[in-house]
Design an enzyme around this catalytic site. Structure first.
Site, PDB file in Angstrom:
ATOM      1  N   GLU A  16     -22.516 -57.452   3.496  1.00  0.00           N
ATOM      2  CA  GLU A  16     -23.725 -56.612   3.828  1.00  0.00           C
ATOM      3  C   GLU A  16     -24.838 -57.322   3.046  1.00  0.00           C
ATOM      4  O   GLU A  16     -25.847 -57.103   3.395  1.00  0.00           O
ATOM      5  CB  GLU A  16     -23.310 -55.292   3.477  1.00  0.00           C
ATOM      6  CG  GLU A  16     -22.166 -54.650   4.551  1.00  0.00           C
ATOM      7  CD  GLU A  16     -21.398 -53.518   4.037  1.00  0.00           C
ATOM      8  OE1 GLU A  16     -21.499 -53.072   3.027  1.00  0.00           O
ATOM      9  OE2 GLU A  16     -20.460 -53.227   4.769  1.00  0.00           O
ATOM     10  N   ASN A  29     -14.483 -50.445  -2.752  1.00  0.00           N
ATOM     11  CA  ASN A  29     -15.978 -50.668  -2.671  1.00  0.00           C
ATOM     12  C   ASN A  29     -16.710 -49.356  -1.962  1.00  0.00           C
ATOM     13  O   ASN A  29     -16.590 -49.191  -0.957  1.00  0.00           O
ATOM     14  CB  ASN A  29     -16.311 -51.806  -2.034  1.00  0.00           C
ATOM     15  CG  ASN A  29     -17.794 -51.945  -1.616  1.00  0.00           C
ATOM     16  OD1 ASN A  29     -18.843 -51.363  -2.250  1.00  0.00           O
ATOM     17  ND2 ASN A  29     -18.291 -52.987  -0.706  1.00  0.00           N
ATOM     18  N   TRP A  30     -17.382 -48.538  -2.898  1.00  0.00           N
ATOM     19  CA  TRP A  30     -18.024 -47.245  -2.448  1.00  0.00           C
ATOM     20  C   TRP A  30     -19.275 -47.410  -1.876  1.00  0.00           C
ATOM     21  O   TRP A  30     -19.550 -46.416  -1.318  1.00  0.00           O
ATOM     22  CB  TRP A  30     -18.205 -46.333  -3.683  1.00  0.00           C
ATOM     23  CG  TRP A  30     -16.679 -45.826  -4.353  1.00  0.00           C
ATOM     24  CD1 TRP A  30     -15.520 -46.323  -4.153  1.00  0.00           C
ATOM     25  CD2 TRP A  30     -16.649 -44.837  -4.949  1.00  0.00           C
ATOM     26  NE1 TRP A  30     -14.529 -45.763  -4.747  1.00  0.00           N
ATOM     27  CE2 TRP A  30     -15.044 -44.684  -5.474  1.00  0.00           C
ATOM     28  CE3 TRP A  30     -17.530 -43.991  -5.844  1.00  0.00           C
ATOM     29  CZ2 TRP A  30     -14.492 -43.911  -6.376  1.00  0.00           C
ATOM     30  CZ3 TRP A  30     -16.967 -43.035  -6.551  1.00  0.00           C
ATOM     31  CH2 TRP A  30     -15.682 -42.941  -7.032  1.00  0.00           C
ATOM     32  N   LYS A  31     -19.846 -48.446  -1.596  1.00  0.00           N
ATOM     33  CA  LYS A  31     -20.903 -48.878  -0.999  1.00  0.00           C
ATOM     34  C   LYS A  31     -22.087 -47.777  -1.418  1.00  0.00           C
ATOM     35  O   LYS A  31     -22.023 -47.231  -2.390  1.00  0.00           O
ATOM     36  CB  LYS A  31     -20.710 -49.255   0.406  1.00  0.00           C
ATOM     37  CG  LYS A  31     -19.722 -50.036   0.548  1.00  0.00           C
ATOM     38  CD  LYS A  31     -19.620 -50.498   2.273  1.00  0.00           C
ATOM     39  CE  LYS A  31     -18.518 -51.346   2.334  1.00  0.00           C
ATOM     40  NZ  LYS A  31     -18.186 -51.847   3.687  1.00  0.00           N
ATOM     41  N   GLU A  64     -13.099 -61.665   3.176  1.00  0.00           N
ATOM     42  CA  GLU A  64     -13.260 -60.218   4.179  1.00  0.00           C
ATOM     43  C   GLU A  64     -13.922 -60.875   5.615  1.00  0.00           C
ATOM     44  O   GLU A  64     -15.052 -61.000   5.729  1.00  0.00           O
ATOM     45  CB  GLU A  64     -14.461 -59.628   3.764  1.00  0.00           C
ATOM     46  CG  GLU A  64     -13.773 -58.995   2.145  1.00  0.00           C
ATOM     47  CD  GLU A  64     -14.590 -57.628   1.858  1.00  0.00           C
ATOM     48  OE1 GLU A  64     -13.784 -56.354   1.822  1.00  0.00           O
ATOM     49  OE2 GLU A  64     -15.883 -57.597   1.591  1.00  0.00           O
ATOM     50  N   SER A 113     -11.246 -53.091   6.791  1.00  0.00           N
ATOM     51  CA  SER A 113     -10.456 -52.100   7.674  1.00  0.00           C
ATOM     52  C   SER A 113      -8.911 -51.895   7.098  1.00  0.00           C
ATOM     53  O   SER A 113      -7.989 -51.782   7.872  1.00  0.00           O
ATOM     54  CB  SER A 113     -10.556 -52.316   9.006  1.00  0.00           C
ATOM     55  OG  SER A 113     -11.721 -52.167   9.315  1.00  0.00           O
ATOM     56  N   HIS A 124     -21.120 -59.962  -1.000  1.00  0.00           N
ATOM     57  CA  HIS A 124     -20.360 -58.899   0.052  1.00  0.00           C
ATOM     58  C   HIS A 124     -21.020 -59.327   1.458  1.00  0.00           C
ATOM     59  O   HIS A 124     -22.378 -59.633   1.200  1.00  0.00           O
ATOM     60  CB  HIS A 124     -20.566 -57.570  -0.324  1.00  0.00           C
ATOM     61  CG  HIS A 124     -19.768 -56.767   0.748  1.00  0.00           C
ATOM     62  ND1 HIS A 124     -20.435 -56.398   1.776  1.00  0.00           N
ATOM     63  CD2 HIS A 124     -18.753 -56.096   0.638  1.00  0.00           C
ATOM     64  CE1 HIS A 124     -19.615 -55.639   2.599  1.00  0.00           C
ATOM     65  NE2 HIS A 124     -18.374 -55.419   1.776  1.00  0.00           N
ATOM     66  N   GLY A 166     -12.840 -50.433   1.524  1.00  0.00           N
ATOM     67  CA  GLY A 166     -14.353 -49.638   1.940  1.00  0.00           C
ATOM     68  C   GLY A 166     -14.113 -48.400   1.997  1.00  0.00           C
ATOM     69  O   GLY A 166     -13.957 -47.456   1.245  1.00  0.00           O
ATOM     70  N   GLY A 167     -14.023 -48.343   3.631  1.00  0.00           N
ATOM     71  CA  GLY A 167     -14.030 -46.748   4.037  1.00  0.00           C
ATOM     72  C   GLY A 167     -12.986 -46.067   3.353  1.00  0.00           C
ATOM     73  O   GLY A 167     -13.108 -44.774   3.029  1.00  0.00           O
ATOM     74  N   GLY A 190     -15.317 -52.332   8.221  1.00  0.00           N
ATOM     75  CA  GLY A 190     -16.012 -51.100   8.622  1.00  0.00           C
ATOM     76  C   GLY A 190     -15.854 -50.644  10.377  1.00  0.00           C
ATOM     77  O   GLY A 190     -16.439 -50.083  10.978  1.00  0.00           O
TER      78      GLY A 190
END
Ligand code: PGA
Length: 250
Positions: free
Chosen positions: A97, A9-11, A167, A213, A95, A234-235, A173
């Site tokens: 966010e 997930n590149w956000k 998640e 993470s 998600h 993610g990251g 993150g």
């Protein structure tokens, strides 16, 4: 059938040039013998070029969101038809966010799920508790309610187009990961919850990803748990070396 999946997930990261660069690195570095399904979710404006770039690869492209309506006066929104018309057949919904920053409720997410499924898209359905829920030992309840309110209205036949992504919000993150045991406990509970509502065949077949993470140095242990079928990253998905290491860890 239950699949192994690693999704990135590149956000809101990577412009057009950076998207092409990262995709080219992934194409070159993901080992040909990889059996897991690899998915990347760049931002909307780069989806078309990603589909084009990945045409001859085994990497699939997902969107990070979709609007629930078919079309209409919804300035700034993207419909399911727009996505499928450019070859994007998977969407991340729910998600944390989107839930926290954009106020997406379970009811709204349920609507989006319906729209995506109607368009025969695969839904990566995200859910997970906040830190306060875990501290008050309410995390199983929260997760069960998110599943029931956002997803369990679907029909049995739709489950073949659903991937679950647990998640825990406190691990997204933050560098803080659920321990492999915490992940396994929750994934087992999730599978059991699906079993009670939809039966064993669907529960055994559904892919349940862990997200929060995941990094090259913890991926292998998390993925080794019997009810963890892969990860939503993610990251670490923003860097080819890390993402490829996570893909190979599975
Ligand atoms: P993270 O994000 O890997 O950076 O924790 C996971 C996610 O938001 O899906």
């Amino acid at each position: 059938m239950r699949k192994k999946i690693v999704a990135g997930n590149w956000k809101m990261h990577k412009n057009a040039t950076q998207t092409t660069e990262l995709l080219n690195e992934l194409i070159a570095q993901i080992p040909a013998e990889t059996t897991a399904q690899v998915i990347v979710a760049p931002t909307f404006v780069n989806l078309s070029s990603a589909v084009e770039n990945l045409k001859f690869s085994n990497i699939a492209v997902a969107a990070q969101n979709v609007h629930q309506a078919e079309s209409g006066a919804f300035t700034g929104e993207i419909s399911a038809d727009m996505l499928t018309s450019i070859g994007v057949n998977t969407v991340i919904l729910g998600h944390s966010e989107r839930r926290a920053i954009f106020n997406e409720s379970d009811a709204l997410i349920a609507n989006k799920v319906d729209t995506a499924l109607k368009h025969e898209m695969t839904v990566i359905f995200c859910f997970g508790e906040e830190l306060k829920d875990r501290q008050s030992k309410n995390h199983f309840n929260i997760v069960e309610n998110q599943l029931k309110d956002g997803l369990f209205h679907i029909e049995a036949k739709d489950w073949s187009n659903v991937v679950l992504a647990y998640e825990p919000v406190w691990a997204i993150g933050t560098g803080e990961t659920a321990s492999p045991e915490q992940a396994q406990d929750m994934h087992e509970f999730i599978r059991e919850t699906v079993r009670k509502a939809f039966g064993s065949d669907i529960a055994e077949d559904v892919t349940i990803l862990y997200g929060g993470s995941v990094k090259p140095d913890n991926a292998k242990e998390i993925f080794s748990k019997p009810d963890v079928d892969g990860g939503l990253i993610g990251g670490a998905a923003l860097n080819a070396k890390d993402f490829v290491a996570i893909v190979t860890a599975i």
